[in-house]
Write an enzyme that holds these catalytic residues in place. Structure first.
Site, short mmCIF file in Angstrom:
data_model
loop_
_atom_site.label_atom_id
_atom_site.label_comp_id
_atom_site.label_asym_id
_atom_site.label_seq_id
_atom_site.Cartn_x
_atom_site.Cartn_y
_atom_site.Cartn_z
N PRO A 40 0.80 -1.22 0.00
CG PRO A 40 -0.97 -1.60 1.49
CD PRO A 40 0.34 -2.18 1.04
CD GLU B 289 6.05 -6.09 -13.92
OE1 GLU B 289 7.25 -6.11 -14.23
OE2 GLU B 289 5.28 -7.04 -14.07
#
Length: 380
Positions: A128, A363
């Site tokens: 998170p 990514e």
């Protein structure tokens, strides 16, 4: 294109599967929202498309060169980028196992992926509060005899609701940053491991993502990949390959958008002639074609360098940056060409615009890729 018979066979297989199986299901899978198409997963596995990239030693297709994987990924994602990425997703779990694991670990965890009905797997890195800065992981791994105790939370984990096994990246000492990052294989059903509700996403809904919670998860030492602190190396090598594959996947989407826009422009008439004869439309299509060809070539260049064992952080960042941003632009350009029809669900163009955005984010965002490239220039 200079390909061996084996390479051509798997690329042709991917192209046929994309046309016959993937594209016809793209709209329905998108509207299912939080359900992966398991029937397509099984069909692809029987065809060898979920394990073609795994070594022959564990029962895979043996297509371990990234160049061929790039060509296959592009074809699958021409059919649909969400479904295409789903079908090859076990490769992301397999990469750190191959890079860091022992022969026994590879046999144990990769052989099941090469069957006609393989399990789904996942790779858990993002947290998170930690996105692209993988060295700052907060999930902790504390040694306790012949086990490790894992505590932490992961976010945006692809396949999490379906995964039978997950490679979890944690730190044995957060003060060490990258030198503390360590990888573990965690089985589904392990006490303390829970998966959150599927996340409702803008696009690429074929891949279901969720949070993963680890509360006192006991993992045997034998499930550690490599030594303590080696996980970051394995992760960066995985990212080098996966960013190139994102460039290839994005190219597949861009090609789909280009072909749809071109076909429409040939058939649609305005002011007494096909709109493809109007300069503004023709030039837009030309830009789409040029950019998409460049996107393909950048992914191929990076893949070939990777296959030679050379450092490719800059080249993989370029392939991802240019490929992902071109995919979003081409989806936009296709929508402009189709006008109102592009904005409707009559065509897949609006879906492709939603799908493409993820490739600019996952990514490492486009900003992160630019940072990688600029740092490489500064060192030169």
């Amino acid at each position: 294109m200079d390909l061996t018979d084996e390479q051509r066979m798997i690329v042709d297989l991917a192209r046929d599967f994309a046309h016959q199986e993937i594209r016809p299901r793209a709209r329905a899978v998108d509207e299912d929202d939080v359900e992966s198409p398991m029937d397509l997963w099984r069909s692809a596995s029987r065809a060898g498309l979920t394990s073609f990239m795994l070594p022959e030693a564990v029962g895979g297709g043996g297509v371990t060169d990234l160049y061929t994987q790039v060509l296959v990924q592009e074809e699958l994602c021409y059919g649909d980028i969400g479904i295409g990425n789903l079908l090859t997703s076990n490769g992301f779990f397999a990469a750190p196992v191959e890079e860091l694991g022992t022969d026994a670990q590879r046999k144990t965890w990769l052989e099941p992926l090469c069957t006609y009905d393989p399990p789904m797997t996942a790779l858990a890195v993002t947290e998170p509060g930690v996105g692209s800065d993988a060295a700052a992981l907060q999930t902790r791994a504390v040694r306790d005899g012949d086990h490790y105790i894992l505590n932490g939370q992961k976010a945006w984990i692809s396949n999490a609701p379906y995964a039978e096994r997950t490679v979890v990246f944690a730190t044995v000492d957060s003060t060490l940053r990258s030198r503390g990052v360590t990888a573990f294989v965690v089985d589904r059903g392990t006490t303390g491991l829970t998966v959150g509700q599927p996340m409702r996403k803008m696009g690429q809904r074929a891949i279901v993502s969720a949070e993963v919670f680890l509360e006192g998860v006991r993992v045997p030492v034998d499930n550690r990949l490599g030594e303590e602190g080696q996980g970051f190396y394995g992760l960066m090598r995985t990212f080098d390959a996966s960013r190139i594959l994102i460039g290839a996947a994005s190219t597949g989407l861009a090609r789909a958008a280009l072909d749809t826009a071109t076909d429409y422009a040939r058939e649609r008439h305005q002011f007494g002639r096909p709109i493809i004869e109007h300069q503004a439309v023709a030039f837009r299509l030309a830009d789409m074609a040029a950019r998409t060809d460049a996107s393909h070539l950048l992914a191929v260049r990076a893949a070939k360098l990777y296959d030679q064992g050379l450092p490719v952080s800059e080249e993989s960042a370029i392939a991802k940056l240019m490929g992902s941003e071109n995919a979003f632009w081409c989806a936009w350009a296709a929508m402009q060409t189709l006008g109102g029809w592009g904005y409707s669900r009559e065509f897949l163009v609006e879906k492709w615009l939603r799908d493409a955005k993820l490739e600019e984010i996952e990514e490492g965002t486009s900003d992160i890729q630019r940072l990688i490239i600029s740092r490489s220039l500064a060192r030169a």
